[in-house]
Design a protein around this motif. Structure first.
Motif, PDB file in Angstrom:
ATOM      1  N   TRP A 244      12.762  48.000  64.922  1.00  0.00           N
ATOM      2  CA  TRP A 244      12.496  47.353  63.642  1.00  0.00           C
ATOM      3  C   TRP A 244      13.664  46.467  63.212  1.00  0.00           C
ATOM      4  CZ3 TRP A 244       7.965  46.565  61.855  1.00  0.00           C
ATOM      5  CH2 TRP A 244       6.933  47.471  62.091  1.00  0.00           C
ATOM      6  N   THR A 245      14.871  46.898  63.534  1.00  0.00           N
ATOM      7  CA  THR A 245      16.042  46.076  63.219  1.00  0.00           C
ATOM      8  C   THR A 245      15.989  44.750  63.970  1.00  0.00           C
ATOM      9  OG1 THR A 245      17.399  48.046  62.835  1.00  0.00           O
ATOM     10  CG2 THR A 245      18.569  45.982  63.258  1.00  0.00           C
ATOM     11  N   LEU A 246      15.608  44.823  65.238  1.00  0.00           N
ATOM     12  CA  LEU A 246      15.500  43.600  66.039  1.00  0.00           C
ATOM     13  C   LEU A 246      14.362  42.706  65.544  1.00  0.00           C
ATOM     14  CD1 LEU A 246      16.131  45.037  69.619  1.00  0.00           C
ATOM     15  CD2 LEU A 246      17.679  43.654  68.226  1.00  0.00           C
ATOM     16  N   VAL A 247      13.289  43.317  65.039  1.00  0.00           N
ATOM     17  CA  VAL A 247      12.195  42.529  64.474  1.00  0.00           C
ATOM     18  C   VAL A 247      12.695  41.738  63.263  1.00  0.00           C
ATOM     19  CG1 VAL A 247      10.016  42.672  63.196  1.00  0.00           C
ATOM     20  CG2 VAL A 247      10.306  43.967  65.320  1.00  0.00           C
ATOM     21  N   ILE A 248      13.509  42.379  62.420  1.00  0.00           N
ATOM     22  CA  ILE A 248      14.069  41.697  61.253  1.00  0.00           C
ATOM     23  C   ILE A 248      14.937  40.515  61.691  1.00  0.00           C
ATOM     24  CG2 ILE A 248      15.662  41.936  59.301  1.00  0.00           C
ATOM     25  CD1 ILE A 248      14.669  44.852  59.067  1.00  0.00           C
ATOM     26  N   GLY A 249      15.746  40.740  62.733  1.00  0.00           N
ATOM     27  CA  GLY A 249      16.560  39.655  63.261  1.00  0.00           C
ATOM     28  C   GLY A 249      15.710  38.524  63.820  1.00  0.00           C
ATOM     29  N   THR A 250      14.600  38.868  64.451  1.00  0.00           N
ATOM     30  CA  THR A 250      13.708  37.854  65.013  1.00  0.00           C
ATOM     31  C   THR A 250      13.028  37.056  63.910  1.00  0.00           C
ATOM     32  OG1 THR A 250      13.309  39.324  66.905  1.00  0.00           O
ATOM     33  CG2 THR A 250      11.809  37.472  66.623  1.00  0.00           C
ATOM     34  N   VAL A 251      12.620  37.728  62.847  1.00  0.00           N
ATOM     35  CA  VAL A 251      12.019  37.036  61.708  1.00  0.00           C
ATOM     36  C   VAL A 251      13.033  36.073  61.083  1.00  0.00           C
ATOM     37  CG1 VAL A 251      11.085  37.322  59.385  1.00  0.00           C
ATOM     38  CG2 VAL A 251      10.323  38.843  61.220  1.00  0.00           C
ATOM     39  N   ALA A 252      14.283  36.525  60.980  1.00  0.00           N
ATOM     40  CA  ALA A 252      15.333  35.643  60.445  1.00  0.00           C
ATOM     41  C   ALA A 252      15.508  34.400  61.330  1.00  0.00           C
ATOM     42  CB  ALA A 252      16.654  36.413  60.354  1.00  0.00           C
ATOM     43  N   SER A 253      15.428  34.588  62.641  1.00  0.00           N
ATOM     44  CA  SER A 253      15.516  33.430  63.554  1.00  0.00           C
ATOM     45  C   SER A 253      14.316  32.511  63.367  1.00  0.00           C
ATOM     46  CB  SER A 253      15.586  33.922  65.001  1.00  0.00           C
ATOM     47  OG  SER A 253      16.829  34.560  65.260  1.00  0.00           O
ATOM     48  N   ALA A 254      13.136  33.102  63.128  1.00  0.00           N
ATOM     49  CA  ALA A 254      11.937  32.281  62.917  1.00  0.00           C
ATOM     50  C   ALA A 254      12.075  31.422  61.665  1.00  0.00           C
ATOM     51  CB  ALA A 254      10.705  33.189  62.804  1.00  0.00           C
TER      52      ALA A 254
END
Length: 261
Positions: A244-254
């Motif tokens: 879930w932490t990595l998902v948050i980072g991915t959303v921030a990149s998006a």
């Protein structure tokens, strides 16, 4: 408990699940698609590609069950798996054909590439190689590629589309290597390849930024999360939280990528 008792109570065993088990794959597929749709706005071809990609992804697990690649217990779910596979694949084919019909030549060519990548990725799963390093990295390529025809359908240039997809490949390669690094740390195995890969990807992003490619820098949140996990790998019981932490980072990149376009 006797063998006879076990045979008389087969329902005591849980039925096979027909949803994809690789939870990180949802983000690798969904976030680039969502980002591409936001960037391009609504197009018939783009919407059809998105639906085809999602239904094709959801057909992966029931198709494996139908073919007998999920063990003897999963065989009890074969009839349901076959029904679900037929519905999902029919939707995938219908939406894919519609996108081919209404899309440009560039969209059609990219859809052919998507199909080839999907077939090879499924072949790796059938061969049991999808959890190897090579299989996971190839899975990133296959799962993220639907953003390409969506962007092309929205009249994003080929150069910008290639840069956007390349940016996702860099970011997801880094997060995948970090998760594998966490697992290697728990098993007390060498993490040299993981350190080297993330360092190389970081240098690559820096080099691309200096050569006036504006999108790869959007992977900084994903790279930051990856470095953090390498320096302070959590316990194996916290892997779901890591995801879930990595998902948050991915959303921030998006969000960063959308702002950079």
């Amino acid at each position: 408990m006797s063998t006879a008792t076990i045979e008389l109570n087969p329902v005591s065993q849980p039925a096979a699940k027909l949803k994809p088990k690789e939870h990180g794959a949802y983000a690798i597929l969904g976030i680039p698609i969502t980002t591409a749709l936001i960037l391009t706005g609504p197009t018939v071809a783009g919407a059809c590609v998105a639906v085809a990609a999602v239904t094709g992804f959801l057909a992966h697990e029931p198709l494996l069950v139908s073919l007998g690649h999920r063990g003897s217990r999963a065989q009890r779910a074969t009839p349901a798996a076959r029904r679900r596979t037929l519905i999902l694949l029919a939707t995938t084919i219908a939406c894919g054909c519609t996108a081919m019909a209404v899309g440009s030549n560039a969209v059609r060519l990219s859809l052919v590439g998507c199909g080839l990548l999907a077939v090879t990725s499924f072949g790796l799963a059938v061969a049991g190689k999808h959890k190897t390093l090579g299989g996971q990295l190839w899975g990133i390529v296959g799962l993220s590629v639907p953003c390409v025809p969506i962007l092309l359908a929205g009249e994003i240039t080929t150069a910008q589309t290639a840069e956007a997809w390349g940016t996702w490949l860099i970011g997801f390669a880094a997060t995948t290597m970090s998760v594998r690094g966490v697992i290697a740390a728990q098993k007390r195995r060498s993490r040299m390849i993981h350190w080297t890969a993330i360092a190389g990807l970081t240098v690559l992003v820096g080099s691309l930024t200096l050569t006036q490619f504006p999108l790869p820098v959007a992977t900084l949140p994903m790279l930051a999360m990856s470095w953090y996990l390498m320096f302070d790998p959590p316990h194996a019981k916290q892997l779901k939280r890591v995801g879930w932490t990595l998902v948050i980072g991915t959303v921030a990149s998006a969000i960063w990528m959308i702002g950079a376009f």
